[in-house]
Scaffold this active site. Structure first.
Site, PDB file in Angstrom:
ATOM      1  N   LYS A 140       0.915  -1.134   0.000  1.00 47.31           N
ATOM      2  CA  LYS A 140       0.141  -0.043   0.059  1.00 47.31           C
ATOM      3  C   LYS A 140       0.769   1.253   0.058  1.00 47.31           C
ATOM      4  CE  LYS A 140      -4.389   1.180   0.422  1.00 47.31           C
ATOM      5  NZ  LYS A 140      -5.747   0.422   0.207  1.00 47.31           N
ATOM      6  N   ASP A 180      -7.046   4.425  -4.446  1.00 45.86           N
ATOM      7  CA  ASP A 180      -7.488   4.198  -3.117  1.00 45.86           C
ATOM      8  C   ASP A 180      -8.171   5.747  -2.824  1.00 45.86           C
ATOM      9  OD1 ASP A 180      -7.729   2.524  -0.594  1.00 45.86           O
ATOM     10  OD2 ASP A 180      -7.163   4.368   0.437  1.00 45.86           O
TER      11      ASP A 180
HETATM   12  N1  LIG Z   1     -11.206   2.161  -4.148  1.00 49.88           N
HETATM   13  C1  LIG Z   1     -11.182   0.823  -4.115  1.00 49.88           C
HETATM   14  O1  LIG Z   1     -11.141  -0.024  -4.865  1.00 49.88           O
HETATM   15  C2  LIG Z   1     -10.915   0.294  -2.503  1.00 49.88           C
HETATM   16  C3  LIG Z   1     -11.248   1.334  -1.304  1.00 49.88           C
HETATM   17  N2  LIG Z   1     -11.171   0.541  -0.319  1.00 49.88           N
HETATM   18  C4  LIG Z   1     -11.158   1.431   0.899  1.00 49.88           C
HETATM   19  O2  LIG Z   1     -12.671   1.943   0.862  1.00 49.88           O
HETATM   20  C5  LIG Z   1     -12.638   3.186   1.414  1.00 49.88           C
HETATM   21  C6  LIG Z   1     -13.224   4.566   0.548  1.00 49.88           C
HETATM   22  O3  LIG Z   1     -12.313   4.428  -0.567  1.00 49.88           O
HETATM   23  P1  LIG Z   1     -12.758   5.143  -1.934  1.00 49.88           P
HETATM   24  O4  LIG Z   1     -14.160   5.034  -2.273  1.00 49.88           O
HETATM   25  O5  LIG Z   1     -11.871   4.501  -3.108  1.00 49.88           O
HETATM   26  O6  LIG Z   1     -12.276   6.462  -1.770  1.00 49.88           O
HETATM   27  P2  LIG Z   1     -12.997   7.854  -2.428  1.00 49.88           P
HETATM   28  O7  LIG Z   1     -11.866   9.032  -2.286  1.00 49.88           O
HETATM   29  O8  LIG Z   1     -13.267   7.634  -3.796  1.00 49.88           O
HETATM   30  O9  LIG Z   1     -14.145   8.339  -1.459  1.00 49.88           O
HETATM   31  C7  LIG Z   1     -13.945   8.371  -0.046  1.00 49.88           C
HETATM   32  C8  LIG Z   1     -15.145   9.077   0.250  1.00 49.88           C
HETATM   33  O10 LIG Z   1     -15.113   9.079   1.576  1.00 49.88           O
HETATM   34  C9  LIG Z   1     -15.767  10.530   2.085  1.00 49.88           C
HETATM   35  N3  LIG Z   1     -15.107  10.643   3.284  1.00 49.88           N
HETATM   36  C10 LIG Z   1     -13.603  10.601   3.875  1.00 49.88           C
HETATM   37  N4  LIG Z   1     -13.878  10.437   5.426  1.00 49.88           N
HETATM   38  C11 LIG Z   1     -15.299  10.361   5.669  1.00 49.88           C
HETATM   39  C12 LIG Z   1     -15.671  10.397   6.942  1.00 49.88           C
HETATM   40  N5  LIG Z   1     -15.227  10.315   8.084  1.00 49.88           N
HETATM   41  N6  LIG Z   1     -17.266  10.050   6.777  1.00 49.88           N
HETATM   42  C13 LIG Z   1     -17.954  10.032   5.560  1.00 49.88           C
HETATM   43  N7  LIG Z   1     -17.337  10.189   4.537  1.00 49.88           N
HETATM   44  C14 LIG Z   1     -16.101  10.367   4.713  1.00 49.88           C
HETATM   45  C15 LIG Z   1     -14.880  11.212   1.056  1.00 49.88           C
HETATM   46  O11 LIG Z   1     -15.655  12.730   0.952  1.00 49.88           O
HETATM   47  C16 LIG Z   1     -15.358  10.636  -0.179  1.00 49.88           C
HETATM   48  O12 LIG Z   1     -16.635  10.672  -0.722  1.00 49.88           O
HETATM   49  C17 LIG Z   1     -11.222   3.391   2.212  1.00 49.88           C
HETATM   50  O13 LIG Z   1     -11.189   2.837   3.256  1.00 49.88           O
HETATM   51  C18 LIG Z   1     -10.519   2.487   1.092  1.00 49.88           C
HETATM   52  O14 LIG Z   1      -9.225   2.264   1.743  1.00 49.88           O
HETATM   53  C19 LIG Z   1     -11.155  -0.766  -0.124  1.00 49.88           C
HETATM   54  C20 LIG Z   1     -10.768  -1.609  -0.963  1.00 49.88           C
HETATM   55  C21 LIG Z   1     -10.718  -1.311  -2.625  1.00 49.88           C
HETATM   56  O1  LIG Z   2      -6.683  -2.886  -6.627  1.00 44.75           O
HETATM   57  C1  LIG Z   2      -5.819  -2.564  -6.130  1.00 44.75           C
HETATM   58  O2  LIG Z   2      -4.707  -3.116  -6.273  1.00 44.75           O
HETATM   59  C2  LIG Z   2      -5.893  -2.244  -4.553  1.00 44.75           C
HETATM   60  C3  LIG Z   2      -7.262  -2.054  -3.896  1.00 44.75           C
HETATM   61  C4  LIG Z   2      -7.187  -1.521  -2.528  1.00 44.75           C
HETATM   62  O3  LIG Z   2      -6.118  -0.954  -2.177  1.00 44.75           O
HETATM   63  C5  LIG Z   2      -7.717  -2.232  -1.529  1.00 44.75           C
HETATM   64  O4  LIG Z   2      -8.241  -3.401  -1.562  1.00 44.75           O
HETATM   65  O5  LIG Z   2      -7.517  -1.776  -0.205  1.00 44.75           O
END
Ligand SMILES: NC(=O)C1=CN([C@@H]2O[C@H](COP(=O)(O)OP(=O)(O)OC[C@H]3O[C@@H](n4cnc5c(N)ncnc54)[C@H](O)[C@@H]3O)[C@@H](O)[C@H]2O)C=CC1
Ligand SMILES: O=C(O)CCC(=O)C(=O)O
Length: 460
Positions: A140, A180
């Protein structure tokens, strides 16, 4: 520690001492790293029954080795803002474990990024990536850079500077980053462009989450959110239940949240609320995901703007209060530790039936215990949100084969991966004496895969 026989009282006590001693070592070595210690503590708690059955893991020092990253790279990221001022951020890449394949995991741009958060995320990724059954190791990375309020050009300059340094440590067979929080296909595009520019070639498999028009996989954008819902659907099936007619609350409004909402709605649920870091919206008619997509994916606006389009919806300042909205299923999809014990108690009092962690480690340890004690079905992040990285691994395969699968093919494979993950977690929980406990099941099933590879590869 010399341990030779299993299934006797002396061995059991030595195995328990071993787990305790190694955790003490991890605590001493990582003082102050609260998120990393939270993630490791859960693993140690889950793995006790494994060491009672497998002295070979103790002999091979697996626990000592699996909790220490292969390497942690930190670096300066200097870049020029639009006023000509030089700005400096800190960059990270934690290459945690490559026993199953090249390091694999996202890049996060957020002001809270630090060593503890990077290490917890990379550590979780070790087990998650193993659960997918695909040939990927775990890493990461990220930076404390805050993309909010930055111009397009500032984001490009920062990202190019970040990848100029990181390019020394990544590659299609070495380490394959993705997105992420704060990193989507735009940032991946800049990273990919700069990497290829530095190498003087075109290495399609060095990043995933690329735009499907140039090297990305169809279905990657949707994969984490859809995958979370597929996993929860499997969990509900074992209780003879489904998403049909359920009230759902989803925190966040980013990549994971949007597609979790979309799939839940497609399966017949009514999504009542979602949030951003400022507050949440409640729509009694059900959230219109297309409006959220427009606001977040295209206009980069705050979620409160939703109420201008949907007059029945109400905006509440303060994102944490979203858990006071009564629902059957809650999907925390924003960030780590966003759901605490108090939130869990309110959800339980309001009759919640199932929780699916879309974000990484969104529930605190005592929130999880409260859910489990009340019989609420609980889908842990490292299993439930593995769909994103699973489709990333599919993107790597497509890049290697130089072909593209249709969105239907990818979705079918994603569904199968999520079903398989559910089955392995369920079976591991059962065979190690904790039936129905998917937290323990996910930790054990992921661990066994990595541990066996580490034993096979010798001590290093
Ligand atoms: N993008 C991916 O493929 C993956 C993401 N994740 C996890 O999912 C979570 C979200 O990631 P993404 O959707 O990719 O990020 P993103 O940047 O697209 O969205 C994050 C969202 O959460 C909101 N946010 C941040 N802090 C907040 C809070 N305390 N309360 C409510 N909303 C809040 C932001 O305003 C934004 O809308 C993270 O924990 C990330 O590590 C896990 C697996 C894969
Ligand atoms: O698609 C990836 O390689 C990363 C996804 C990721 O950061 C996660 O699973 O938290």
């Amino acid at each position: 520690m010399e341990i030779t026989t299993r299934n006797n009282t002396e061995y059991k006590s030595k195995a328990n001492d071993y787990v305790h001693e190694v955790f003490q070592l991890v605590k001493d070595r990582n003082q102050g790293e609260k998120e990393f210690l939270q993630a490791t503590r859960e693993i140690f708690d889950s793995l006790r029954p494994v060491f009672l059955k497998h002295p070979e893991y103790i002999h091979n020092g697996i626990l000592e080795r699996i909790t220490e990253p292969d390497r942690v790279i930190t670096f300066r990221v200097a870049w020029e803002d639009d006023t000509g001022k030089v700005q400096v951020n800190r960059g990270f890449r934690v290459q945690f474990n490559n026993s199953l394949g090249p390091y694999k995991g996202g890049i996060r741009f957020h002001p809270t990024v630090n060593s503890s958060i990077m290490k917890f995320l990379a550590f979780e990724q070790t087990f998650k990536n193993a659960l997918t059954g695909q040939p990927i190791g775990a890493g990461k990375g990220g930076s404390d850079f805050n993309p909010k309020g930055k111009s397009e050009r500032e984001i490009m300059r920062f990202t190019q500077s970040f990848i100029t340094e990181l390019s020394k440590y990544i590659g299609p067979d070495m380490d394959v980053p993705a997105g992420d929080i704060g990193v989507g296909k735009r940032e991946i595009g800049y990273m990919f462009g700069q990497y290829n520019r530095l190498r003087g070639g075109y290495e399609a498999g060095v990043f995933t989450g690329k735009d499907p028009n140039h090297g990305g996989s169809l279905g990657r954008k949707e994969a984490t959110g859809y995958g979370t819902v597929y996993f929860v659907e499997e969990m509900l099936k074992t209780a003879n239940d489904s998403f049909e007619g359920k009230k759902v609350v989803v925190s966040g409004s980013g990549n994971v949240a949007i597609y979790a909402m979309e799939k839940a709605i497609e399966l017949g649920a009514l999504v009542l609320a979602c949030s951003d870091s400022n507050g949440y919206i409640y729509d009694p008619n059900g959230i219109d995901v297309e409006t959220i997509k427009q606001l977040k994916e295209f206009d980069s606006k705050r979620i409160k703007e939703y109420t201008k389009v949907h007059k029945n919806a109400v905006y509440h300042e303060g994102c944490m209060d979203i858990w006071s909205v009564a629902c059957d299923i809650a999907l925390p999809c924003a960030t780590q530790n966003e759901m605490a014990k108090d939130d869990a108690i309110i959800l339980i009092q309001n009759g919640v039936k199932a929780i699916g962690e879309g974000a990484n480690m969104p529930c605190t340890e005592d929130a999880i215990l409260a859910f489990q004690a009340s019989g609420v079905l609980f889908a842990p992040a490292k299993a439930a949100n593995a769909g994103g990285v699973a489709v990333s691994a599919m993107e790597m395969s497509q890049n290697s084969m130089r072909l593209s699968w249709t969105v239907e093919e990818v979705d079918e494979k994603l569904k199968q991966v999520m079903k398989n993950i559910y089955t392995s977690c369920y079976n591991a929980a059962e065979s190690y004496g904790h039936p129905g406990n998917l937290v323990i099941g996910a930790n054990i099933a992921g661990f066994l895969k990595v541990a066996d590879a580490m034993v096979a590869h010798g001590i290093h």
